[in-house]
Scaffold this active site. Structure first.
Site, PDB file in Angstrom:
ATOM      1  N   CYS A   1       2.185   0.626  -4.217  1.00 12.38           N
ATOM      2  CA  CYS A   1       2.467   0.244  -2.821  1.00 12.38           C
ATOM      3  C   CYS A   1       1.967  -1.171  -2.518  1.00 12.38           C
ATOM      4  CB  CYS A   1       1.808   1.265  -1.905  1.00 12.38           C
ATOM      5  SG  CYS A   1       1.841   0.834  -0.165  1.00 12.38           S
TER       6      CYS A   1
ATOM      7  N   CYS B   1      -0.177  -1.464   0.675  1.00 16.08           N
ATOM      8  CA  CYS B   1      -1.520  -0.902   0.443  1.00 16.08           C
ATOM      9  C   CYS B   1      -2.455  -1.963  -0.119  1.00 16.08           C
ATOM     10  CB  CYS B   1      -1.452   0.284  -0.517  1.00 16.08           C
ATOM     11  SG  CYS B   1      -0.470   1.667   0.093  1.00 16.08           S
TER      12      CYS B   1
END
Length: 195
Positions: A112, A115
């Site tokens: 991600c 993230c």
């Protein structure tokens, strides 16, 4: 090893040209690397007007270094001094639901991008609010039951827990700046301290 070759089209010119540029890319899933890539050009006369046809051939030399190269996967890891603990499904009840302090849970994944963007801000938050708040990370891919139970649809997802329950309106999905994260946490901590 996956290798992609980009072949240029044949060029017709009256003047000799430099060989077309070749692109060679590969993934390092098997720890192989390309040590040399050479392009050779052979001009060939094709007509009475002295037009040149340029063809080229690419030679690759591959060598294996059996796990001597670092993996290319970027992991979202918690630093030892960051104040963030990475937990699993088995640790969730004791760490989050039975905690006497508010717990901010960040659901993340190694793949991600957002993230990785918010990781420094969350680490700052864990250090800054360490006396009022516990911050934990949960890997999305390793903990599917928690993802399903708490209906985590986007990453990263932040959820604040207090007294074993999710604080109403505390769920936040997606990337967030450090300033917005501070406002978000201050508002939530003020609301649960009044209640």
């Amino acid at each position: 090893m996956d290798i992609v070759f980009s072949n240029s089209t044949l060029l017709f010119r009256q003047q000799p040209l430099v060989a077309p540029v070749r692109t060679v890319t590969g993934t390092h899933r098997q720890q192989n690397i390309i040590t040399s890539a050479t392009t050779t050009t052979t001009p060939t006369t094709t007509s009475s007007k002295n037009q040149l046809l340029f063809g080229s051939r690419t030679n690759l030399s591959l060598k294996s270094y059996n796990n001597t190269l670092p993996r290319l996967a970027i992991r979202v890891r918690c630093g030892a001094s960051s104040g963030i603990t990475e937990i699993t499904e088995s640790e969730f009840p004791n760490t989050v639901l039975k905690s006497e302090r508010p717990v901010l849970v960040e659901f993340v994944a190694n793949w991600c991008g957002p993230c990785r963007l918010v990781a420094p801000a969350v680490e700052w938050l864990a250090q800054e609010y360490g006396d009022r708040l516990t911050v934990v990370k949960i890997d999305h891919d390793s903990n599917p039951q928690l993802i399903e139970e708490y209906k985590v649809y986007g990453l990263p997802t932040l959820i604040l827990f207090k007294n074993g329950q999710e604080v109403p309106e505390s769920r936040r999905e997606g990337a967030i700046t450090k300033l917005k994260l501070k406002e978000y946490i201050d508002t939530l901590l003020d609301s649960i301290s009044v209640a």
